[in-house]
Design a protein around this motif. Structure first.
Motif, PDB file in Angstrom:
ATOM      1  N   ARG A 195       0.820  -1.211   0.000  1.00  0.00           N
ATOM      2  CA  ARG A 195       0.000   0.000   0.000  1.00  0.00           C
ATOM      3  C   ARG A 195       0.859   1.268   0.000  1.00  0.00           C
ATOM      4  O   ARG A 195       0.420   2.317  -0.435  1.00  0.00           O
ATOM      5  CB  ARG A 195      -0.920   0.027   1.218  1.00  0.00           C
ATOM      6  CG  ARG A 195      -2.043  -0.951   1.112  1.00  0.00           C
ATOM      7  CD  ARG A 195      -3.275  -0.244   0.624  1.00  0.00           C
ATOM      8  NE  ARG A 195      -4.372  -1.187   0.573  1.00  0.00           N
ATOM      9  CZ  ARG A 195      -5.149  -1.309  -0.477  1.00  0.00           C
ATOM     10  NH1 ARG A 195      -4.972  -0.576  -1.540  1.00  0.00           N
ATOM     11  NH2 ARG A 195      -6.124  -2.172  -0.473  1.00  0.00           N
ATOM     12  N   SER A 196       2.079   1.181   0.503  1.00  0.00           N
ATOM     13  CA  SER A 196       2.940   2.367   0.563  1.00  0.00           C
ATOM     14  C   SER A 196       3.729   2.589  -0.729  1.00  0.00           C
ATOM     15  O   SER A 196       4.410   3.593  -0.859  1.00  0.00           O
ATOM     16  CB  SER A 196       3.894   2.265   1.758  1.00  0.00           C
ATOM     17  OG  SER A 196       4.717   1.131   1.618  1.00  0.00           O
ATOM     18  N   SER A 197       3.622   1.662  -1.674  1.00  0.00           N
ATOM     19  CA  SER A 197       4.324   1.809  -2.948  1.00  0.00           C
ATOM     20  C   SER A 197       3.619   2.846  -3.822  1.00  0.00           C
ATOM     21  O   SER A 197       2.401   2.997  -3.751  1.00  0.00           O
ATOM     22  CB  SER A 197       4.354   0.473  -3.706  1.00  0.00           C
ATOM     23  OG  SER A 197       4.995  -0.515  -2.958  1.00  0.00           O
ATOM     24  N   PRO A 198       4.370   3.537  -4.666  1.00  0.00           N
ATOM     25  CA  PRO A 198       3.730   4.520  -5.548  1.00  0.00           C
ATOM     26  C   PRO A 198       2.922   3.837  -6.655  1.00  0.00           C
ATOM     27  O   PRO A 198       3.144   2.669  -6.970  1.00  0.00           O
ATOM     28  CB  PRO A 198       4.914   5.289  -6.142  1.00  0.00           C
ATOM     29  CG  PRO A 198       6.060   4.353  -6.048  1.00  0.00           C
ATOM     30  CD  PRO A 198       5.814   3.488  -4.838  1.00  0.00           C
ATOM     31  N   ARG A 199       1.995   4.593  -7.212  1.00  0.00           N
ATOM     32  CA  ARG A 199       1.196   4.090  -8.339  1.00  0.00           C
ATOM     33  C   ARG A 199       2.137   3.814  -9.507  1.00  0.00           C
ATOM     34  O   ARG A 199       2.983   4.630  -9.848  1.00  0.00           O
ATOM     35  CB  ARG A 199       0.131   5.108  -8.726  1.00  0.00           C
ATOM     36  CG  ARG A 199      -0.784   4.579  -9.819  1.00  0.00           C
ATOM     37  CD  ARG A 199      -2.091   5.291  -9.873  1.00  0.00           C
ATOM     38  NE  ARG A 199      -2.885   4.965  -8.694  1.00  0.00           N
ATOM     39  CZ  ARG A 199      -4.110   5.426  -8.475  1.00  0.00           C
ATOM     40  NH1 ARG A 199      -4.688   6.226  -9.342  1.00  0.00           N
ATOM     41  NH2 ARG A 199      -4.768   5.092  -7.383  1.00  0.00           N
ATOM     42  N   ILE A 200       1.950   2.653 -10.124  1.00  0.00           N
ATOM     43  CA  ILE A 200       2.800   2.236 -11.247  1.00  0.00           C
ATOM     44  C   ILE A 200       2.286   2.824 -12.559  1.00  0.00           C
ATOM     45  O   ILE A 200       3.055   3.362 -13.352  1.00  0.00           O
ATOM     46  CB  ILE A 200       2.874   0.698 -11.323  1.00  0.00           C
ATOM     47  CG1 ILE A 200       3.566   0.152 -10.064  1.00  0.00           C
ATOM     48  CG2 ILE A 200       3.579   0.244 -12.588  1.00  0.00           C
ATOM     49  CD1 ILE A 200       3.440  -1.336  -9.873  1.00  0.00           C
ATOM     50  N   ALA A 201       0.983   2.709 -12.800  1.00  0.00           N
ATOM     51  CA  ALA A 201       0.415   3.169 -14.074  1.00  0.00           C
ATOM     52  C   ALA A 201      -1.099   3.221 -13.974  1.00  0.00           C
ATOM     53  O   ALA A 201      -1.698   2.687 -13.033  1.00  0.00           O
ATOM     54  CB  ALA A 201       0.830   2.228 -15.205  1.00  0.00           C
ATOM     55  N   GLU A 202      -1.708   3.858 -14.973  1.00  0.00           N
ATOM     56  CA  GLU A 202      -3.167   3.918 -15.112  1.00  0.00           C
ATOM     57  C   GLU A 202      -3.536   3.555 -16.553  1.00  0.00           C
ATOM     58  O   GLU A 202      -3.857   4.432 -17.359  1.00  0.00           O
ATOM     59  CB  GLU A 202      -3.699   5.302 -14.747  1.00  0.00           C
ATOM     60  CG  GLU A 202      -3.559   5.630 -13.288  1.00  0.00           C
ATOM     61  CD  GLU A 202      -4.147   6.980 -12.911  1.00  0.00           C
ATOM     62  OE1 GLU A 202      -4.699   7.681 -13.798  1.00  0.00           O
ATOM     63  OE2 GLU A 202      -4.058   7.331 -11.724  1.00  0.00           O
ATOM     64  N   PRO A 203      -3.494   2.267 -16.889  1.00  0.00           N
ATOM     65  CA  PRO A 203      -3.790   1.854 -18.269  1.00  0.00           C
ATOM     66  C   PRO A 203      -5.284   1.947 -18.587  1.00  0.00           C
ATOM     67  O   PRO A 203      -6.135   1.956 -17.703  1.00  0.00           O
ATOM     68  CB  PRO A 203      -3.308   0.408 -18.325  1.00  0.00           C
ATOM     69  CG  PRO A 203      -3.400  -0.062 -16.915  1.00  0.00           C
ATOM     70  CD  PRO A 203      -3.112   1.135 -16.054  1.00  0.00           C
ATOM     71  N   ASP A 204      -5.577   2.000 -19.878  1.00  0.00           N
ATOM     72  CA  ASP A 204      -6.956   2.130 -20.363  1.00  0.00           C
ATOM     73  C   ASP A 204      -7.713   0.814 -20.413  1.00  0.00           C
ATOM     74  O   ASP A 204      -8.934   0.821 -20.488  1.00  0.00           O
ATOM     75  CB  ASP A 204      -6.966   2.743 -21.767  1.00  0.00           C
ATOM     76  CG  ASP A 204      -6.513   4.188 -21.751  1.00  0.00           C
ATOM     77  OD1 ASP A 204      -6.685   4.869 -20.717  1.00  0.00           O
ATOM     78  OD2 ASP A 204      -5.982   4.646 -22.775  1.00  0.00           O
ATOM     79  N   SER A 205      -7.006  -0.308 -20.393  1.00  0.00           N
ATOM     80  CA  SER A 205      -7.691  -1.595 -20.551  1.00  0.00           C
ATOM     81  C   SER A 205      -7.281  -2.586 -19.464  1.00  0.00           C
ATOM     82  O   SER A 205      -6.179  -2.500 -18.908  1.00  0.00           O
ATOM     83  CB  SER A 205      -7.377  -2.205 -21.925  1.00  0.00           C
ATOM     84  OG  SER A 205      -6.040  -2.656 -21.969  1.00  0.00           O
ATOM     85  N   ALA A 206      -8.183  -3.521 -19.221  1.00  0.00           N
ATOM     86  CA  ALA A 206      -7.879  -4.598 -18.273  1.00  0.00           C
ATOM     87  C   ALA A 206      -6.721  -5.441 -18.787  1.00  0.00           C
ATOM     88  O   ALA A 206      -5.876  -5.890 -18.013  1.00  0.00           O
ATOM     89  CB  ALA A 206      -9.122  -5.454 -18.048  1.00  0.00           C
ATOM     90  N   GLN A 207      -6.659  -5.643 -20.095  1.00  0.00           N
ATOM     91  CA  GLN A 207      -5.579  -6.441 -20.679  1.00  0.00           C
ATOM     92  C   GLN A 207      -4.214  -5.806 -20.400  1.00  0.00           C
ATOM     93  O   GLN A 207      -3.257  -6.503 -20.038  1.00  0.00           O
ATOM     94  CB  GLN A 207      -5.776  -6.604 -22.192  1.00  0.00           C
ATOM     95  CG  GLN A 207      -6.962  -7.456 -22.567  1.00  0.00           C
ATOM     96  CD  GLN A 207      -8.295  -6.699 -22.549  1.00  0.00           C
ATOM     97  OE1 GLN A 207      -8.386  -5.521 -22.238  1.00  0.00           O
ATOM     98  NE2 GLN A 207      -9.362  -7.426 -22.871  1.00  0.00           N
TER      99      GLN A 207
END
Length: 135
Positions: A88-100
């Motif tokens: 939970r303390s790790s930074p956000r990796i990415a915000e992709p557009d698809s579940a794939q």
């Protein structure tokens, strides 16, 4: 796949696909898609899945305390996803557009020697791995 992991996937797949009335969360459909796509990936299907707060987590063991060494995927209100973790303390990796794309990012970040879920908790898994690595 362990029967325990298989049963957990079955439960999550069943509840994620339940029809939702309009007053339910707009996150339900993207989350159901995420669960289906993650389950279709053999490397994730062998892990123990658990959910909370519209997030899909993966553990290398089947009992609590689960492992926190694999990134998890959450759903965003705009239909995209986020990958965070492994903790939970790790930074956000990415915000992709698809579940794939989200699933592919998690697969790319699996720990070395990640395999079928261990029957037991994180402490028992760690002890097993230490004994195995001493051989």
């Amino acid at each position: 796949m362990t029967n325990t992991a298989e049963a957990a996937w079955h439960k999550i797949l069943t509840t994620a696909d339940e029809p939702s009335p309009p007053e339910r969360s707009p996150l339900r459909e993207p989350f159901a898609e995420l669960v289906r796509v993650a389950h279709a990936e053999p490397l994730l299907r062998q892990l123990y899945p658990w959910t909370g707060m519209w997030e899909l987590h993966f553990s290398r063991c089947t009992e609590t305390r689960f492992t926190w060494d694999i990134p998890y995927i959450g759903t965003l209100r705009d239909g995209r996803y986020y990958i965070e973790g492994p903790s939970r303390s790790s930074p956000r990796i990415a915000e992709p557009d698809s579940a794939q794309a989200a699933v592919a990012m998690v697969v790319d970040r699996l720990p070395p020697h990640c395999g079928q879920a261990f029957i037991g908790n994180a402490e028992e898994l760690a002890a097993y791995e230490q004994a195995r690595d001493r051989r």
